[in-house]
Design an enzyme around this catalytic site. Structure first.
Site, PDB file in Angstrom:
ATOM      1  N   TRP A 325       4.312   9.869  -2.509  1.00 54.86           N
ATOM      2  CA  TRP A 325       3.468   8.717  -2.196  1.00 54.86           C
ATOM      3  C   TRP A 325       2.161   9.173  -1.557  1.00 54.86           C
ATOM      4  O   TRP A 325       1.109   8.563  -1.781  1.00 54.86           O
ATOM      5  CB  TRP A 325       4.217   7.781  -1.249  1.00 54.86           C
ATOM      6  CG  TRP A 325       3.419   6.611  -0.759  1.00 54.86           C
ATOM      7  CD1 TRP A 325       3.306   5.379  -1.341  1.00 54.86           C
ATOM      8  CD2 TRP A 325       2.611   6.547   0.429  1.00 54.86           C
ATOM      9  NE1 TRP A 325       2.485   4.562  -0.599  1.00 54.86           N
ATOM     10  CE2 TRP A 325       2.053   5.261   0.492  1.00 54.86           C
ATOM     11  CE3 TRP A 325       2.309   7.463   1.448  1.00 54.86           C
ATOM     12  CZ2 TRP A 325       1.207   4.856   1.531  1.00 54.86           C
ATOM     13  CZ3 TRP A 325       1.482   7.079   2.480  1.00 54.86           C
ATOM     14  CH2 TRP A 325       0.943   5.785   2.518  1.00 54.86           C
ATOM     15  N   HIS A 326       2.211  10.262  -0.795  1.00 52.84           N
ATOM     16  CA  HIS A 326       1.026  10.718  -0.072  1.00 52.84           C
ATOM     17  C   HIS A 326      -0.017  11.343  -0.988  1.00 52.84           C
ATOM     18  O   HIS A 326      -1.206  11.349  -0.647  1.00 52.84           O
ATOM     19  CB  HIS A 326       1.413  11.724   1.018  1.00 52.84           C
ATOM     20  CG  HIS A 326       2.007  11.089   2.238  1.00 52.84           C
ATOM     21  ND1 HIS A 326       3.348  10.788   2.335  1.00 52.84           N
ATOM     22  CD2 HIS A 326       1.435  10.678   3.399  1.00 52.84           C
ATOM     23  CE1 HIS A 326       3.583  10.237   3.517  1.00 52.84           C
ATOM     24  NE2 HIS A 326       2.438  10.144   4.170  1.00 52.84           N
ATOM     25  N   GLY A 327       0.389  11.897  -2.097  1.00 49.63           N
ATOM     26  CA  GLY A 327      -0.614  12.501  -2.953  1.00 49.63           C
ATOM     27  C   GLY A 327      -0.045  13.165  -4.179  1.00 49.63           C
ATOM     28  O   GLY A 327       1.140  13.499  -4.238  1.00 49.63           O
TER      29      GLY A 327
END
Length: 488
Positions: A325-327
């Site tokens: 989700w972060h990257g």
């Protein structure tokens, strides 16, 4: 529009004055003004993406109405599926298209069939990961019949785009925030005062701690091969402080700003670096995301109810999905897997819920030796894991760690920092960090660092603290940096 910008300094008072002194007679006008202000705030970055957030809001608003009208289970599932496809589809295209294209090509190359994938020059819309999860939680809760669908498009669109938390959270559930748009809001001076104090503390975290740590973090990670292992270790520690100051600082500003308008947002950080194990850390770090994955992914997968092997599987899934989700980089996925590995011993020994309610050294000035060792070891693990989060690639992260865990760790970092030519700046920053941690420690059972009890803390100390924080923000205000989570 950045919270730490001149534009926002002018924008916020204007929105506040019109909200309370012009539109205060009609809640519908207040909600409409919030919606307009939020779209101005978001469009200030790139007005083209306003159509994206408006379309996502419209889709979920209409699907919510349809879910309320349909009783056929199959029809309801198709409506939910449509919402998830639209939201995840937008997120997947803008955030992960090039990642999947490159990974697909790498897989073929590995088997001797080189490919040259077509990459797209895609600009990632700011905040898409946050408002996408916010709208998905709405349709899921309506589908589960935990929430009545909104019939007011203005309040719903304002809920999705609420400018204080639009770009980087907290990720607010519709069950908590949406009803607040439907109730008459009355200005409360005490709430506004506390909101201003929390905004000030958030700015201190961002401007003084995060942005000044970034000066050294950026240099060390960009030139890690030139520095000693001890310098790289300090770089990892400084990044741990940077990302905490940056992200929790944003949350403090968002929560404080929302309070100025009569809204309560959920706490997103609860002094996580004072955690005694990784499980407690994740109950205190980015709380809105952790609980989102718990309620909408971990529990639907079966949680811990279907045996140890499936529980372990579910733990790794949510941590790795959280990382992803972060990257769009394998470093984030590995960062998530690493935290799952840290969490696993606690799970297997059934100690993952031993610190669920109390705060470390509650009611005491100093922690015990055992608590100090627990906090230190937890901070060490999280700091080492942050290396993967910050590094540009897995290769860089592994090289960085190999230098730390080598004889070069014994080299003193003094000469390295001297070559950065920053004068006495690092000394000032060191003392500011110590002061920052002392304030956070003394306030660890409060909501934020400047929540000072007017009955227990003398006025001169309270205002002296506020002015000291403001002076530090002015003196240590260097190069303006975007919030780290803008890229997520």
């Amino acid at each position: 529009m950045l919270f730490n910008s001149i534009e926002f300094l002018l924008f916020l008072p204007l929105v506040f004055i019109l909200y309370w002194f012009v539109f205060n007679k009609d809640i519908r006008l207040q909600n409409l003004w919030i919606l307009v202000a939020s779209y101005i705030f978001y469009g200030w970055w790139d007005y083209r993406f306003l159509t994206l957030i408006a379309f996502s809001s419209l889709v979920d608003f209409l699907i919510g109405l349809q879910l309320n009208q349909r009783e056929n289970p199959l029809h309801r599932k198709w409506l939910l599926f449509t919402s998830l496809v639209v939201n995840i589809g937008f997120l997947g295209f803008f955030k992960y298209y090039n990642f999947f294209a490159d990974s697909f090509a790498d897989a073929f190359t590995l088997f001797g069939r080189p490919m040259d994938p077509e990459r797209l020059a895609i600009v990632l819309p700011v905040g898409i990961s946050f408002y996408t999860f916010q709208t998905m939680s709405y349709t899921i809760d309506v589908y589960r019949k935990k929430l009545a669908p909104s019939t007011d498009p203005v309040s719903f669109f304002a809920y999705v785009s609420f400018f204080p938390q639009l770009v980087a959270g907290p990720i607010e559930r519709a069950t908590h925030l949406l009803p607040q748009f439907l109730k008459t809001r009355v200005f409360q001076l005490g709430k506004a005062h506390d909101g201003m104090r929390q905004i000030l503390w958030g700015l201190f975290k961002k401007i003084v701690i995060a942005d000044n740590c970034a000066i050294y973090v950026n240099d060390i990670f960009s030139n890690y091969e030139d520095y000693s292992g001890s310098t790289l270790f300090l770089g990892a520690v400084l990044f741990a402080l940077q990302i905490y100051g940056d992200f929790s600082g944003y949350s403090d500003i968002a929560i404080g700003t929302a309070r100025l308008f009569g809204f309560d947002l959920r706490k997103n950080f609860a002094f996580p670096y004072f955690s005694r194990d990784i499980a407690e850390f994740w109950r205190r770090w980015h709380i809105s995301l952790s609980t989102w994955f718990r309620d909408y992914l971990y529990i639907p997968l079966g949680g811990s109810q279907n045996g140890k092997s499936k529980t372990i599987r579910n733990i790794f899934i949510i941590f790795m999905v959280s990382g992803f989700w972060h990257g769009a980089n394998w470093t984030f996925i590995f960062w998530g897997a690493l935290h799952a590995a840290f969490y696993l011993p606690l799970l297997l020994t059934k100690r993952n819920r031993q610190y669920t309610s109390d705060t470390v050294a509650s009611g005491k000035i100093f922690p015990s030796v055992r608590e100090l060792l627990q906090m230190s070891s937890t901070f060490l693990l999280t700091s080492l894991a942050w290396i993967f989060f910050r590094a540009d690639s897995m290769g860089v992260a592994l090289d960085y760690l190999s230098i730390i865990f080598s004889a070069r760790l014994l080299e003193l970092p003094v000469s390295d920092f001297w070559t950065m030519n920053t004068g006495n700046h690092l000394i000032y920053l060191f003392f500011l960090i110590i002061g920052f941690l002392c304030v956070e420690w003394s306030q660890r059972e409060k909501n934020h660092g400047l929540e000072l009890d007017e009955e227990k803390v003398p006025r001169v100390i309270r205002w002296g603290t506020y002015y000291t924080v403001m002076i530090c923000c002015f003196i240590m205000n260097g190069v303006q940096q975007e919030f780290i989570y803008f890229q997520f």
